[in-house]
Write a protein that holds these residues in place. Structure first.
Motif, short mmCIF file in Angstrom:
data_model
loop_
_atom_site.label_atom_id
_atom_site.label_comp_id
_atom_site.label_asym_id
_atom_site.label_seq_id
_atom_site.Cartn_x
_atom_site.Cartn_y
_atom_site.Cartn_z
N VAL A 350 0.85 -1.19 0.00
CA VAL A 350 0.00 0.00 0.00
C VAL A 350 0.88 1.24 0.00
O VAL A 350 1.82 1.35 0.79
CB VAL A 350 -0.95 0.02 1.22
N LYS A 351 0.60 2.17 -0.91
CA LYS A 351 1.37 3.41 -0.99
C LYS A 351 0.69 4.48 -0.16
O LYS A 351 -0.46 4.86 -0.40
CB LYS A 351 1.48 3.87 -2.45
N PHE A 352 1.42 4.98 0.85
CA PHE A 352 0.89 6.02 1.72
C PHE A 352 1.44 7.39 1.28
O PHE A 352 2.38 7.47 0.51
CB PHE A 352 1.28 5.74 3.17
N GLY A 353 0.83 8.46 1.81
CA GLY A 353 1.41 9.78 1.59
C GLY A 353 0.53 10.79 0.89
O GLY A 353 0.83 11.98 0.91
N GLY A 354 -0.54 10.39 0.24
CA GLY A 354 -1.40 11.35 -0.43
C GLY A 354 -2.20 12.18 0.55
O GLY A 354 -2.39 11.80 1.71
N THR A 355 -2.69 13.32 0.10
CA THR A 355 -3.51 14.20 0.95
C THR A 355 -4.85 14.47 0.27
O THR A 355 -4.97 14.42 -0.95
CB THR A 355 -2.80 15.53 1.24
N LEU A 356 -5.84 14.79 1.10
CA LEU A 356 -7.20 15.01 0.61
C LEU A 356 -7.90 16.05 1.46
O LEU A 356 -7.73 16.08 2.69
CB LEU A 356 -7.98 13.68 0.65
N GLN A 357 -8.66 16.91 0.81
CA GLN A 357 -9.48 17.89 1.52
C GLN A 357 -10.93 17.42 1.47
O GLN A 357 -11.49 17.19 0.38
CB GLN A 357 -9.36 19.26 0.86
N VAL A 358 -11.55 17.25 2.66
CA VAL A 358 -12.94 16.82 2.71
C VAL A 358 -13.81 17.97 3.19
O VAL A 358 -13.34 18.92 3.81
CB VAL A 358 -13.11 15.59 3.63
N GLU A 359 -15.10 17.84 2.93
CA GLU A 359 -16.03 18.94 3.17
C GLU A 359 -16.25 19.24 4.65
O GLU A 359 -16.41 20.40 5.05
CB GLU A 359 -17.37 18.61 2.51
N ASN A 360 -16.21 18.22 5.49
CA ASN A 360 -16.58 18.42 6.91
C ASN A 360 -15.38 18.69 7.81
O ASN A 360 -15.48 18.57 9.03
CB ASN A 360 -17.36 17.22 7.42
N HIS A 361 -14.20 19.02 7.21
CA HIS A 361 -13.03 19.36 8.03
C HIS A 361 -12.21 20.44 7.32
O HIS A 361 -12.00 20.36 6.11
CB HIS A 361 -12.17 18.12 8.27
N PRO A 362 -11.72 21.45 8.07
CA PRO A 362 -11.04 22.59 7.42
C PRO A 362 -9.62 22.31 6.96
O PRO A 362 -9.08 23.06 6.14
CB PRO A 362 -11.05 23.66 8.53
N HIS A 363 -8.99 21.26 7.47
CA HIS A 363 -7.58 20.99 7.15
C HIS A 363 -7.44 19.78 6.23
O HIS A 363 -8.30 18.88 6.24
CB HIS A 363 -6.77 20.77 8.43
N PRO A 364 -6.35 19.71 5.46
CA PRO A 364 -6.12 18.52 4.61
C PRO A 364 -5.82 17.28 5.45
O PRO A 364 -5.23 17.37 6.53
CB PRO A 364 -4.92 18.92 3.75
N LEU A 365 -6.25 16.14 4.95
CA LEU A 365 -6.01 14.86 5.61
C LEU A 365 -4.97 14.07 4.85
O LEU A 365 -5.04 13.97 3.62
CB LEU A 365 -7.32 14.05 5.70
N ALA A 366 -4.00 13.51 5.57
CA ALA A 366 -2.92 12.73 4.96
C ALA A 366 -3.19 11.24 5.15
O ALA A 366 -3.61 10.81 6.24
CB ALA A 366 -1.58 13.11 5.56
N PHE A 367 -2.94 10.47 4.10
CA PHE A 367 -3.13 9.02 4.15
C PHE A 367 -1.88 8.40 4.78
O PHE A 367 -0.80 8.38 4.19
CB PHE A 367 -3.33 8.49 2.74
N VAL A 368 -2.01 7.89 6.01
CA VAL A 368 -0.88 7.37 6.77
C VAL A 368 -1.26 6.04 7.41
O VAL A 368 -2.43 5.65 7.42
CB VAL A 368 -0.42 8.36 7.87
N ARG A 369 -0.26 5.38 7.93
CA ARG A 369 -0.50 4.17 8.71
C ARG A 369 -0.14 4.47 10.16
O ARG A 369 1.00 4.80 10.48
CB ARG A 369 0.36 3.03 8.19
#
Length: 417
Positions: A350-369
């Motif tokens: 699994v490749k980790f490290g991407g980021t995503l902005q979702v509607e119900n949170h003001p900050h970007p979320l990082a895909f981590v383990r």
């Protein structure tokens, strides 16, 4: 080399041969499934034709029950097969994080020879143009640090890169076939090349039983799935742990694995002695392995261990290592590890490290383990404990989402197109 196709010759026919008397001892049916004549130019510029036979054997010793017995003796067929296999088969174990099996599979299954390498491509798994990097260059710092989005292994040349985002693709992964018509593990239906829609999604491989966020082959009829590493395993291999070639089984058998105590099914077996079998967990072990428990690369070792007369104890689980099974060992530090303790990671593909902005949170979320700790990692949406498994988290606050909740949130957003 230019192969000349010759009609298949079948040995071991059930039709009785005139004047042939079956011997009293157990007879082994030998099938010559195909015969190829290969044109082999030698250093002396003379033309040589060599006949190679691929055979499929039962577990007893016998004779060829066909009128061709005068032409081919058992010994000559076996010698030809052994010579061919020894020179042509892929040798295992592979180097750490290797993509050699995928590259070889692509070359052997390519429909046509490609002389000119495309400098730019569009791959259906990505929305942007991909640029080829074929030599060590100013981008050398990303070699062996960035991961391929197709196979989740460290990037090595040649590979394609997206200059707009963190997307990389080995050339061999970009050239994978769109479909495998008859895979040995699932011959009844074709398998189609697929990928997950979102970078934080991953799927489970039926063979190695690991998750992958990269490419995989899927049966649309029964949802059978194989990651690209397992789907591209050769039909036969050589392995340092055994003297004879190993053949890919037509189906997962119920034999014990010769490398460990695994009983979930072996995929490679020795047709010569029928006493050596390997499950996917041991086939996919690398020759060397780097781990935080030791400063040196650990080497995959096989019994008998003449250089170490004492018993082996795994440094991780602190239990004895069976003297008949494989292990990873560091001679400098005299440390030993179970292969499963050191190398079995459900999320290693699994490749980790991407980021995503979702509607119900003001900050970007990082895909981590998330590593396991005394403070549990809890999904802020569904309350699931995510210790030791993938999560999307906010680096600024304690907000976390499991991939399933994140998927539901993203899918509920209106389309931007």
């Amino acid at each position: 080399m230019f192969p000349i196709a010759v009609p298949s010759v079948l040995f071991g026919s059930t039709r009785p041969v005139l004047g042939y008397q079956e011997p009293s001892h157990v007879v082994m049916t030998i099938t010559l499934s195909f015969l190829l004549f290969l044109y082999l130019p030698t250093i002396t510029n003379s033309n040589n034709f060599a006949a190679f036979a691929m055979i499929e054997c039962n577990k007893a010793i016998g004779v060829i029950t066909a009128p061709y017995a005068d032409i081919f003796s058992i010994s000559s067929v076996l010698c030809a097969v052994e010579e061919y296999l020894d020179s042509d088969l892929m040798n295992f174990p592979l180097p750490d994080k290797s993509v050699d099996a995928i590259s070889r599979y692509v070359k052997l299954n390519s429909l046509e020879a490609v002389n000119d390498i495309a400098r730019e491509i569009f791959n259906p798994s990505h929305e942007h143009l991909l640029i080829l990097l074929n030599v060590q260059s100013d981008d050398a710092e990303m070699i062996n640090t960035e991961l391929c989005n197709g196979c989740s292994r460290p990037i090595s040349v040649p590979f394609y890169i997206c200059r707009q985002c963190n997307f990389f693709l080995h050339k061999c992964c970009a050239e994978l076939p769109k479909e495998i018509l008859q895979h040995p593990l699932h011959p009844e239906h074709p398998l189609s090349l697929c990928w997950e829609e979102y970078f934080f999604s991953y799927t489970w491989c039926r063979l190695c039983k690991k998750f992958t966020s990269g490419f995989f082959f899927k049966c649309s009829t029964c949802n059978f799935r194989l990651d690209v590493h397992c789907a591209c395993l050769p039909k036969a291999i050589k392995h340092d742990a055994h003297n004879h070639p190993l053949k890919f089984e037509a189906q997962i058998s119920d034999n014990w694995c010769s490398g460990c105590d695994d009983y979930t099914g072996t995929i490679y077996g020795c047709a010569t002695c029928s006493e050596f079998n390997l499950a996917s967990c041991c086939v996919n072990l690398s020759r060397t392995f780097k781990h935080e428990w030791d400063h040196h690369p650990l080497t995959l070792s096989y019994p008998p261990f003449s250089y170490h007369p004492d018993e082996f104890i795994c440094e991780i689980c602190e239990e004895d290592i069976h003297p008949n099974y494989w292990l990873y060992h560091c001679r400098q530090c005299d440390q030993s590890f179970h292969t499963k303790c050191i190398n079995f990671d459900l999320y290693s593909n699994v490749k980790f490290g991407g980021t995503l902005q979702v509607e119900n949170h003001p900050h970007p979320l990082a895909f981590v383990r998330k590593s396991k700790s005394k403070f549990p990692s809890i999904c802020s949406q569904c309350g699931e404990n995510r210790d030791g498994i993938p999560v999307l988290e906010c680096a600024r606050c304690n907000f976390q989402l499991c991939p399933n909740c994140c998927y539901r949130i993203v899918e509920s957003l209106p389309s931007t197109s």
